[in-house]
Design a protein around this motif. Structure first.
Motif, mmCIF file in Angstrom:
data_model
loop_
_atom_site.group_PDB
_atom_site.id
_atom_site.type_symbol
_atom_site.label_atom_id
_atom_site.label_comp_id
_atom_site.label_asym_id
_atom_site.label_seq_id
_atom_site.Cartn_x
_atom_site.Cartn_y
_atom_site.Cartn_z
ATOM 1 N N ASN A 16 0.824 -1.212 0.000
ATOM 2 C CA ASN A 16 0.000 0.000 0.000
ATOM 3 C C ASN A 16 0.857 1.261 0.000
ATOM 4 O O ASN A 16 0.550 2.239 -0.678
ATOM 5 C CB ASN A 16 -0.923 0.000 1.223
ATOM 6 N N ALA A 17 1.932 1.228 0.769
ATOM 7 C CA ALA A 17 2.792 2.402 0.839
ATOM 8 C C ALA A 17 3.451 2.685 -0.511
ATOM 9 O O ALA A 17 3.574 3.845 -0.924
ATOM 10 C CB ALA A 17 3.855 2.199 1.919
ATOM 11 N N PHE A 18 3.874 1.627 -1.205
ATOM 12 C CA PHE A 18 4.480 1.805 -2.532
ATOM 13 C C PHE A 18 3.495 2.464 -3.489
ATOM 14 O O PHE A 18 3.855 3.416 -4.201
ATOM 15 C CB PHE A 18 4.913 0.454 -3.102
ATOM 16 N N PHE A 19 2.261 1.996 -3.498
ATOM 17 C CA PHE A 19 1.279 2.556 -4.429
ATOM 18 C C PHE A 19 1.062 4.038 -4.142
ATOM 19 O O PHE A 19 1.001 4.864 -5.055
ATOM 20 C CB PHE A 19 -0.037 1.799 -4.328
ATOM 21 N N GLY A 20 0.952 4.394 -2.847
ATOM 22 C CA GLY A 20 0.733 5.792 -2.505
ATOM 23 C C GLY A 20 1.910 6.676 -2.875
ATOM 24 O O GLY A 20 1.736 7.740 -3.473
ATOM 25 N N LEU A 21 3.143 6.247 -2.538
ATOM 26 C CA LEU A 21 4.315 7.058 -2.823
ATOM 27 C C LEU A 21 4.595 7.131 -4.323
ATOM 28 O O LEU A 21 4.937 8.197 -4.854
ATOM 29 C CB LEU A 21 5.529 6.475 -2.090
ATOM 30 N N MET A 22 4.423 6.024 -5.005
ATOM 31 C CA MET A 22 4.640 6.015 -6.455
ATOM 32 C C MET A 22 3.652 6.931 -7.161
ATOM 33 O O MET A 22 4.020 7.725 -8.035
ATOM 34 C CB MET A 22 4.518 4.589 -6.979
ATOM 35 N N LEU A 23 2.379 6.860 -6.751
ATOM 36 C CA LEU A 23 1.357 7.685 -7.391
ATOM 37 C C LEU A 23 1.605 9.162 -7.129
ATOM 38 O O LEU A 23 1.389 10.007 -8.008
ATOM 39 C CB LEU A 23 -0.032 7.281 -6.886
ATOM 40 N N ASP A 24 2.075 9.495 -5.918
ATOM 41 C CA ASP A 24 2.412 10.891 -5.625
ATOM 42 C C ASP A 24 3.436 11.423 -6.625
ATOM 43 O O ASP A 24 3.301 12.535 -7.142
ATOM 44 C CB ASP A 24 2.966 11.009 -4.207
ATOM 45 N N ASN A 25 4.470 10.631 -6.889
ATOM 46 C CA ASN A 25 5.519 11.075 -7.799
ATOM 47 C C ASN A 25 5.006 11.197 -9.234
ATOM 48 O O ASN A 25 5.314 12.174 -9.927
ATOM 49 C CB ASN A 25 6.695 10.102 -7.740
ATOM 50 N N LEU A 26 4.227 10.217 -9.685
ATOM 51 C CA LEU A 26 3.704 10.292 -11.053
ATOM 52 C C LEU A 26 2.737 11.461 -11.203
ATOM 53 O O LEU A 26 2.675 12.095 -12.267
ATOM 54 C CB LEU A 26 3.006 8.982 -11.407
ATOM 55 N N THR A 27 1.982 11.761 -10.141
ATOM 56 C CA THR A 27 1.056 12.887 -10.188
ATOM 57 C C THR A 27 1.807 14.194 -10.374
ATOM 58 O O THR A 27 1.415 15.053 -11.172
ATOM 59 C CB THR A 27 0.211 12.936 -8.906
ATOM 60 N N VAL A 28 2.914 14.361 -9.644
ATOM 61 C CA VAL A 28 3.707 15.587 -9.785
ATOM 62 C C VAL A 28 4.273 15.702 -11.197
ATOM 63 O O VAL A 28 4.247 16.780 -11.813
ATOM 64 C CB VAL A 28 4.841 15.617 -8.749
ATOM 65 N N LEU A 29 4.769 14.593 -11.736
ATOM 66 C CA LEU A 29 5.285 14.621 -13.104
ATOM 67 C C LEU A 29 4.190 14.970 -14.112
ATOM 68 O O LEU A 29 4.422 15.736 -15.053
ATOM 69 C CB LEU A 29 5.899 13.260 -13.452
#
Length: 515
Positions: A16-29
């Motif tokens: 769950n933590a990976f999905f949240g952190l990964m999505l945060d980064n892709l959202t910023v990009l």
């Protein structure tokens, strides 16, 4: 370093933590690419092939370092419940750099290579600044009141992370409002979805699905396009390309300095938060990794800085250890080089992802008022104004240009444009200094308030703030024909003397320190 005994590489909580952190980064990009392409008309292919790979590499380096630090801490303490510090792309500065550096350079030069080089150089300068501040961050936090530090970013949150994304949301209301409603429900009101699905992911996925359905039916307001399925290999290799952009990047130091400073101070705060949750990381080491990741990104073509995220306690509550930062770093870093991150970023419609940007803006603004003493609220509000001036200037540039082209630019309109220009140039640093000045004045610290005004006088003389040049460049005051630099400096100086004069009178009542 060998894996400490009993410390797990990966747990269920890491998923769950990976999905949240990964999505945060892709959202910023996605938001950064959307601003450059959608707002400024920058070539999308250049963003995906040149800017994103190096930016993603910075995330890879930082998350790998934080993963290693978690294993090191686990080995030293003998504990197996250590949670790695999360690292990702800093949202406010990524958006701010797009609006205040990359966009203006592109409009002026119409050269993607020049724009990229200036962006790289800005990252290198920010990385060097953060290296120095890693040893002095606590001093900066003590000298500048929170009203100046947080108020300057809260102004960006309202103007650039609030209103402008809201306009995109309403440009495709069926896409944007559905996504926005889910974001507000799950991330602001904290209403749990069935099966504990992550609200941000559901909002983006549902908004994206609606976008493609409406697009195939021909019901979108804008032009509908399908993302290109081709994956482009773009290895982010170190180069000296940033050197060619250094001379122009120096003019953007008034933008870079506050953003770099705030991520350092944020790094100090989140390290303290992790320590309170039981994970005692070295503050200096956390900040040095952040600086190194930003430098690596800048040298390798990146245009957005990395920073430790504020969510460490939340990830720890999920049961995450070090696997989620390792997985995020590899997914984002390799994805930038292999091209699948660029494909995902291109596939997500702006109206579906911008509600998350709006949420970030609301959280930053709320934090400024929650953390600052109530008596400093006017100082926080004062720090909003330079960002609002920058927003008005961005939105009115085309109107001023059209009026000038048609011969309808009256003297009054020309003066308004000049005033907006000087207010918006260096707006982040201006906001920090204004907020700090008023906070000290409210606390009857007259000497400190006067020092902030004296800094404003000095900076305005050289265009560090209030540059009269439309590009925001720095200058020697004698090289400028206009009187405004001297007038600003004299005005701030006179105000500083007046504040010192007020300090000779003992105030009738000291402010309530608890307010």
């Amino acid at each position: 370093m060998l894996k400490p005994k009993h410390y797990p590489w990966f747990t269920a909580g890491d998923s769950n933590a990976f999905f949240g952190l990964m999505l945060d980064n892709l959202t910023v990009l996605a938001m950064m690419a959307g601003i450059l392409v959608g707002v400024f008309g920058f070539p999308a292919a250049f963003v995906f092939s040149h800017m994103i790979p190096g930016t993603a590499l910075g995330v890879l380096v930082g998350d790998l370092a934080y993963t290693w630090m978690a294993f090191k801490l686990a080995a030293r303490t003998g504990r197996k419940d250590i949670t790695a510090m999360p690292l990702g792309l800093d949202t406010p500065s990524s958006i701010g750099i797009a609006f205040a550096v990359l966009g203006p350079v592109w409009l002026e030069s119409q050269d993607p290579m020049v724009t990229w080089q200036v962006g790289m150089a800005t990252m290198v300068l920010m990385g060097l600044l953060k290296l120095a501040l890693a040893f002095t961050g606590d001093w900066v936090r003590r000298v500048v009141p929170q009203a100046g530090l947080l108020g300057s970013i809260a102004g960006i949150a309202i103007a650039l992370l609030g209103l402008m994304p809201l306009m995109t949301v309403f440009s495709e209301p069926l896409v944007g409002l559905v996504a926005l409603g889910l974001v507000l429900s799950t991330m602001v009101a904290r209403i749990e979805l069935p099966w504990r699905l992550p609200g941000a992911a559901v909002a983006v996925l549902l908004g994206t699905a609606i976008y493609y359905v409406l697009g195939h039916l021909g019901l979108l307001h804008g032009n509908f396009k399908l993302p290109e399925l081709a994956l482009t290999l773009s290895m982010p290799l170190p180069s000296l390309g940033f050197v060619d952009g250094l001379s122009r990047a120096i003019d953007f130091l008034p933008v870079a300095i506050p953003f770099g400073t705030l991520t350092v101070i944020g790094g100090i705060n989140v390290t303290e938060s992790a320590r309170a949750a039981g994970d005692d990381y070295s503050t200096r080491d956390i900040l040095l990794v952040e600086a190194l990741a930003t430098l690596v990104a800048g040298v390798s073509g990146g245009v957005a800085q990395s920073t430790p995220y504020i969510g460490h306690p939340a990830y720890k509550a999920m049961g995450a250890r070090a696997g989620y930062t390792l997985a995020t770093g590899l997914f984002v870093g390799l994805g930038g080089a292999l091209g699948y991150v660029s494909f995902i970023v291109d596939a997500i419609p702006e109206a579906a992802v911008y509600p998350i940007l709006l949420f970030v803006g609301l959280e930053i603004c709320a934090q400024a008022f929650a953390v600052c003493p109530k008596r400093h609220f006017p100082a926080v509000a004062l720090a909003f104004l330079p960002s609002l001036a920058d927003l008005v200037l961005i939105m009115s540039l085309s109107l001023f240009a059209a009026a000038a082209g048609a011969g309808l630019l009256s003297p009054e309109m020309k003066t308004q444009q000049q005033v907006l220009t000087v207010l918006s140039n260096g707006f982040i640093l201006t906001a920090m200094l204004w907020g700090g000045f008023l906070a000290h004045l409210i606390d009857r610290r007259f000497t400190r308030a006067a020092i902030f005004l004296a800094i404003c006088a000095l900076f305005s003389l050289f265009g560090i703030i209030h540059s009269v040049d439309p590009s925001g460049r720095l200058y020697w005051p004698r090289a400028i024909e206009q009187r405004w630099p001297w007038e600003f400096a004299l005005a701030y100086g006179a105000l500083a003397i007046m504040v010192l004069g007020l300090g000779y009178r003992k105030p009738a009542e000291q402010p309530d320190a608890s307010a």
